[in-house]
Design a protein around this motif. Structure first.
Motif, mmCIF file in Angstrom:
data_model
loop_
_atom_site.group_PDB
_atom_site.id
_atom_site.type_symbol
_atom_site.label_atom_id
_atom_site.label_comp_id
_atom_site.label_asym_id
_atom_site.label_seq_id
_atom_site.Cartn_x
_atom_site.Cartn_y
_atom_site.Cartn_z
ATOM 1 N N GLU A 247 95.840 -31.306 22.372
ATOM 2 C CA GLU A 247 94.471 -31.162 22.666
ATOM 3 C C GLU A 247 93.384 -32.179 23.898
ATOM 4 O O GLU A 247 93.469 -32.928 24.890
ATOM 5 C CB GLU A 247 94.145 -31.634 21.485
ATOM 6 C CG GLU A 247 94.392 -31.045 20.060
ATOM 7 C CD GLU A 247 94.132 -29.897 19.773
ATOM 8 O OE1 GLU A 247 92.966 -29.567 20.780
ATOM 9 O OE2 GLU A 247 93.534 -29.516 18.859
ATOM 10 N N TYR A 248 92.412 -31.114 23.651
ATOM 11 C CA TYR A 248 92.038 -32.229 25.330
ATOM 12 C C TYR A 248 90.073 -32.261 24.761
ATOM 13 O O TYR A 248 89.524 -31.951 23.949
ATOM 14 C CB TYR A 248 91.338 -31.451 26.306
ATOM 15 C CG TYR A 248 92.660 -30.433 26.493
ATOM 16 C CD1 TYR A 248 93.809 -30.771 27.991
ATOM 17 C CD2 TYR A 248 93.166 -29.362 26.523
ATOM 18 C CE1 TYR A 248 94.962 -30.527 28.237
ATOM 19 C CE2 TYR A 248 94.310 -28.688 26.666
ATOM 20 C CZ TYR A 248 95.697 -29.054 27.436
ATOM 21 O OH TYR A 248 96.650 -28.901 27.371
ATOM 22 N N SER A 249 89.528 -34.091 25.655
ATOM 23 C CA SER A 249 88.751 -34.099 25.631
ATOM 24 C C SER A 249 88.402 -34.498 26.540
ATOM 25 O O SER A 249 88.940 -35.435 27.755
ATOM 26 C CB SER A 249 88.069 -34.676 24.253
ATOM 27 O OG SER A 249 88.694 -36.269 24.859
ATOM 28 N N ALA A 250 86.499 -34.390 27.117
ATOM 29 C CA ALA A 250 85.935 -35.774 27.735
ATOM 30 C C ALA A 250 84.825 -36.173 28.295
ATOM 31 O O ALA A 250 84.320 -35.788 26.948
ATOM 32 C CB ALA A 250 85.506 -34.619 29.069
ATOM 33 N N GLY A 251 84.778 -37.398 28.602
ATOM 34 C CA GLY A 251 83.005 -38.004 27.877
ATOM 35 C C GLY A 251 83.088 -39.165 29.194
ATOM 36 O O GLY A 251 83.193 -39.548 30.310
ATOM 37 N N LEU A 252 81.888 -40.180 28.583
ATOM 38 C CA LEU A 252 81.099 -40.757 29.476
ATOM 39 C C LEU A 252 81.760 -42.120 29.056
ATOM 40 O O LEU A 252 81.289 -42.238 27.690
ATOM 41 C CB LEU A 252 80.136 -40.571 30.118
ATOM 42 C CG LEU A 252 79.353 -38.725 30.535
ATOM 43 C CD1 LEU A 252 78.274 -38.656 31.277
ATOM 44 C CD2 LEU A 252 80.463 -39.278 32.143
ATOM 45 N N GLY A 253 81.564 -43.527 30.124
ATOM 46 C CA GLY A 253 81.293 -45.013 29.542
ATOM 47 C C GLY A 253 80.595 -45.312 29.826
ATOM 48 O O GLY A 253 79.748 -45.322 30.751
ATOM 49 N N VAL A 254 80.223 -47.108 29.219
ATOM 50 C CA VAL A 254 79.379 -47.651 30.418
ATOM 51 C C VAL A 254 80.456 -49.111 30.098
ATOM 52 O O VAL A 254 80.917 -49.368 28.772
ATOM 53 C CB VAL A 254 78.184 -48.407 28.827
ATOM 54 C CG1 VAL A 254 77.856 -49.273 29.713
ATOM 55 C CG2 VAL A 254 76.814 -47.289 29.639
ATOM 56 N N ARG A 255 80.749 -49.548 30.896
ATOM 57 C CA ARG A 255 81.703 -50.674 31.144
ATOM 58 C C ARG A 255 80.933 -52.487 31.202
ATOM 59 O O ARG A 255 79.678 -52.587 32.243
ATOM 60 C CB ARG A 255 82.877 -50.341 32.103
ATOM 61 C CG ARG A 255 83.806 -49.711 31.880
ATOM 62 C CD ARG A 255 84.617 -49.525 31.083
ATOM 63 N NE ARG A 255 85.020 -48.254 30.683
ATOM 64 C CZ ARG A 255 84.775 -47.736 29.558
ATOM 65 N NH1 ARG A 255 84.178 -47.848 28.973
ATOM 66 N NH2 ARG A 255 85.562 -46.407 29.699
ATOM 67 N N TYR A 256 81.323 -53.521 30.650
ATOM 68 C CA TYR A 256 81.045 -54.405 31.586
ATOM 69 C C TYR A 256 82.000 -55.295 31.247
ATOM 70 O O TYR A 256 83.153 -55.902 30.225
ATOM 71 C CB TYR A 256 80.243 -55.386 29.888
ATOM 72 C CG TYR A 256 79.422 -56.497 30.215
ATOM 73 C CD1 TYR A 256 79.107 -56.877 31.355
ATOM 74 C CD2 TYR A 256 80.265 -58.178 29.912
ATOM 75 C CE1 TYR A 256 78.059 -58.215 31.562
ATOM 76 C CE2 TYR A 256 79.402 -59.354 30.297
ATOM 77 C CZ TYR A 256 78.721 -59.364 31.516
ATOM 78 O OH TYR A 256 78.258 -60.215 31.895
ATOM 79 N N ARG A 257 82.335 -56.093 32.279
ATOM 80 C CA ARG A 257 83.465 -56.672 32.513
ATOM 81 C C ARG A 257 82.930 -58.435 32.551
ATOM 82 O O ARG A 257 82.604 -58.699 33.274
ATOM 83 C CB ARG A 257 84.089 -56.938 34.361
ATOM 84 C CG ARG A 257 84.073 -54.732 34.365
ATOM 85 C CD ARG A 257 85.074 -54.329 35.970
ATOM 86 N NE ARG A 257 83.433 -55.219 36.899
ATOM 87 C CZ ARG A 257 82.589 -54.676 37.105
ATOM 88 N NH1 ARG A 257 82.548 -53.704 36.184
ATOM 89 N NH2 ARG A 257 81.734 -55.158 38.446
ATOM 90 N N ILE A 258 84.736 -59.269 32.360
ATOM 91 C CA ILE A 258 84.258 -60.554 32.250
ATOM 92 C C ILE A 258 85.794 -60.952 33.376
ATOM 93 O O ILE A 258 86.221 -60.018 33.187
ATOM 94 C CB ILE A 258 84.349 -60.949 30.907
ATOM 95 C CG1 ILE A 258 85.605 -60.628 29.835
ATOM 96 C CG2 ILE A 258 82.817 -60.349 30.093
ATOM 97 C CD1 ILE A 258 85.733 -61.480 28.502
ATOM 98 N N ALA A 259 85.904 -62.112 32.886
ATOM 99 C CA ALA A 259 87.220 -62.853 33.513
ATOM 100 C C ALA A 259 88.393 -61.846 33.079
ATOM 101 O O ALA A 259 89.286 -61.059 34.495
ATOM 102 C CB ALA A 259 87.467 -63.866 33.052
ATOM 103 N N VAL A 260 88.726 -61.183 32.010
ATOM 104 C CA VAL A 260 89.698 -61.728 32.156
ATOM 105 C C VAL A 260 90.498 -59.740 31.032
ATOM 106 O O VAL A 260 91.176 -59.773 30.863
ATOM 107 C CB VAL A 260 91.107 -62.086 31.427
ATOM 108 C CG1 VAL A 260 91.559 -63.342 31.893
ATOM 109 C CG2 VAL A 260 90.850 -62.316 29.855
ATOM 110 N N ALA A 261 88.842 -59.529 30.883
ATOM 111 C CA ALA A 261 88.580 -57.965 30.178
ATOM 112 C C ALA A 261 87.785 -57.343 30.241
ATOM 113 O O ALA A 261 86.679 -57.392 31.462
ATOM 114 C CB ALA A 261 89.188 -58.582 28.564
#
Length: 598
Positions: free
Chosen positions: A557-571
């Motif tokens: 099966e297949y899918s696609a999408g968009l996301g928002v990221r927020y980075r901290i020190a180790v994650a």
């Protein structure tokens, strides 16, 4: 004698308002702003010119008179030429225009940089005992300065600073630049750069004093990432700080380096720690697209005794998972990374359209092997699996549910890479996990099976701002009769960290249109991430995969999408929205994104 009538309160208020409006109108008419335009140049040139211009400091002031503007105007040419020199342009052509529109000014500066000065010779050397230090070689091998490149004073200063800082961070506290020379021939438009770093002798850890009464001294010292005699490095100090904070034994940890002993070349260190709360109770309630309403209650005993033993009891409830579990952890050897753990749990879990009800007890030994972690485990499980029934003769669904109850003894072993922020060194751009487990009937299990699971992730830095994230997972089972495989040991796909756009554990072979799990698993992700300011980022991804019974017909099966990221020190944290592509008529699904540093 008649006195003039005093204005009443209303009149005084109106008068004050009129005066205020008049003052504001005068101030507004007197305000003057300077707009600075520098067209047709690179961002680096524009940034430098604006930084050098006296005009920039007056751009938002409201007291720019024609006399002030005339004085500032006379500096434009010299300041612009001076701004281009650090970028290697020593013979630019500069012209400008100044216009006035009412009380506002507009300055347009035209710059033709001309031919730049280029590096003709570059000599970067490291002498002393630390000359072969890898981090120093990497800075030199990066060739930020090499013959043929345009001279950039900022790059030259950055390379000097990086060399000196890297040497000191590695324990060469007396490192110094014995030669630092930049010779520029403006006529020939060439420059010679020389940088010579002498590392001096390396410093080591001296006496390490520990002030705490939380756990015994032996257990405390086994958490440290250094000991007396080890090279004194910033990396080991930071890793020690992280390990002690992450242990949850302490509410605060202070690591202080003393005055270096330059005769013995040692640095004493004092570590002070305050106790954390011994008992911690947690409750949480939330909602997930896969689990719907969910709640959690936990009780942590962070210090059962002075040896650092700990215990935890946890109750989890949601529409698909109900679990009461407990664990007891005994630190061994390296307290931060190695442990002997005993677990027990009673679980009711929906996996696809199957129901797993099980009672389990287990034990595991976690060991650190260099930059790898090995876990040896043994689990005893009494499991009841409820799934759609299949006629053993026709292999067709009967439309009824079948309940199977069995006992399993499951030994296994797993290997995984340890996080870079724990083991130190360069940040690793990949993660790998491998697990082999099985249930032999010769040891009393009601059925025999063998499983292998592999998981890998890799991040490629395409540039400073663009990153390519690849992820793949493979699962393989060997079992004579699939119906003998308990639901908790079957493979499912879909949901977060799998094929987004589909529900959690939704993808697998179906019986009577119900997901019952598969023998094998294959999933993959291709994700492109663009960094944004303030630790934010955006991602575009493509997922594929499924759980299946035959590698010749995986039915991906297949899918696609968009996301928002927020980075901290180790994650990194974020939210994704994904759309299934292989099945029409589906609505987009939201997923929570959590990823830790490799």
């Amino acid at each position: 004698m008649r006195r003039a009538a005093r204005p009443n309160g209303s009149s005084r208020f109106i008068a004050r308002r009129l005066w205020a409006l008049l003052a504001l109108a005068c101030a507004t008419s007197a305000q003057a702003r300077i707009q600075i335009d520098i067209p047709d140049v690179t961002p680096a040139i524009e940034t430098n010119v604006r930084a050098f211009l006296s005009l920039t400091r007056y751009a938002d002031r409201d007291d720019v008179t024609p006399e002030t503007m005339s004085r500032l105007e006379r500096r434009i040419g010299a300041e612009t030429r001076e701004a281009l020199q650090p970028l290697g342009y020593y013979e630019p052509e500069v012209s400008y225009e100044v216009t006035q529109d009412g009380d506002d000014w507009r300055v347009t500066i035209h710059v033709r940089p001309g031919r730049p000065v280029r590096l003709s010779e570059v000599d970067i050397r490291v002498t002393g005992p630390g000359r072969d230090l890898r981090v120093l070689r990497e800075i030199i091998d990066a060739q930020e300065l090499k013959p043929g490149l345009r001279l950039n004073h900022g790059t030259y200063e950055r390379v000097k600073g990086n060399l000196l800082r890297a040497a000191k961070n590695a324990g060469y506290l007396d490192a110094q630049l014995t030669e630092s020379e930049l010779l520029i021939d403006r006529i020939e438009r060439r420059a010679t750069a020389t940088i010579v770093l002498d590392t001096g002798e390396r410093f080591h850890y001296g006496e390490i004093t520990i002030a705490q009464d939380v756990i015994n001294d032996d257990a405390m010292r086994r958490m440290l990432r250094m000991e007396p005699g080890d090279p004194y490095t910033l990396d080991s100090l930071l890793r020690t700080q992280y390990v002690l904070d992450d242990s949850l034994y302490f509410s605060s940890v202070d690591i202080e380096s003393g005055e270096p002993d330059r005769d013995q070349r040692t640095v004493p260190v004092t570590i002070s720690a305050e106790p954390n709360r011994k008992h911690r109770f947690t409750t949480s309630i939330g909602y997930g697209s896969d689990t719907r309403m969910r709640g959690r209650f936990g009780w942590d005993n962070r210090r059962v005794n002075a040896s650092g033993h700990r215990s935890k009891v946890e109750l989890i409830g949601s529409s698909i998972l109900k679990q009461l579990g407990g664990r007891y952890v005994i630190p061994v050897m390296d307290v931060a990374l190695e442990k002997l753990e005993f677990t027990a749990a009673v679980t009711e879990e929906e996996l696809g359209d199957t129901l797993s009800e099980r009672a389990e007890v287990g034990a595991g030994l976690t060991e650190a092997l260099g930059r790898w972690q090995r876990v040896l485990f043994l689990r005893l499980s009494h499991e009841q699996t409820t799934a759609p029934q299949v006629d053993p003769q026709t292999r067709q669904p009967t439309g009824m549910l079948e309940t199977k109850e069995d006992f399993y003894l499951i030994p296994g072993i797993s290997y995984s890479t340890l996080p870079s922020y724990v083991v130190g060194g360069r940040i690793r751009p990949y993660y790998f996990y491998a697990e082999l487990r099985g249930s032999p009937s010769t040891l009393g299990s009601d059925a025999s099976f063998l499983q292998l699971r592999l998981l890998g992730e890799r991040i490629f830095d395409l540039s400073d701002l663009w990153h390519l994230h690849l992820r793949g997972e493979i699962g393989v089972s060997r079992v004579a009769d699939f119906s003998e495989l308990p639901a908790s040991q079957r493979f499912f796909a879909g949901g977060e960290r799998s094929v987004r756009g589909f529900g959690l554990n939704e993808l697998s072979p179906k019986v009577d249109n119900k997901s019952v799990g598969g023998r094998h698993l294959a999933t993959g992700t291709i994700e492109l991430v663009r960094d944004l300011p303030r630790n934010f980022g955006v991602a575009a991804f493509y997922d594929f995969g499924n759980a299946f019974d035959d590698f010749s017909d995986p039915g991906l099966e297949y899918s696609a999408g968009l996301g928002v990221r927020y980075r901290i020190a180790v994650a990194s944290f974020g939210i994704d929205v994904a759309q299934a592509l292989s099945e029409s008529g589906r609505s987009p699904r939201f997923h929570l994104y959590i990823s830790t540093q490799f």
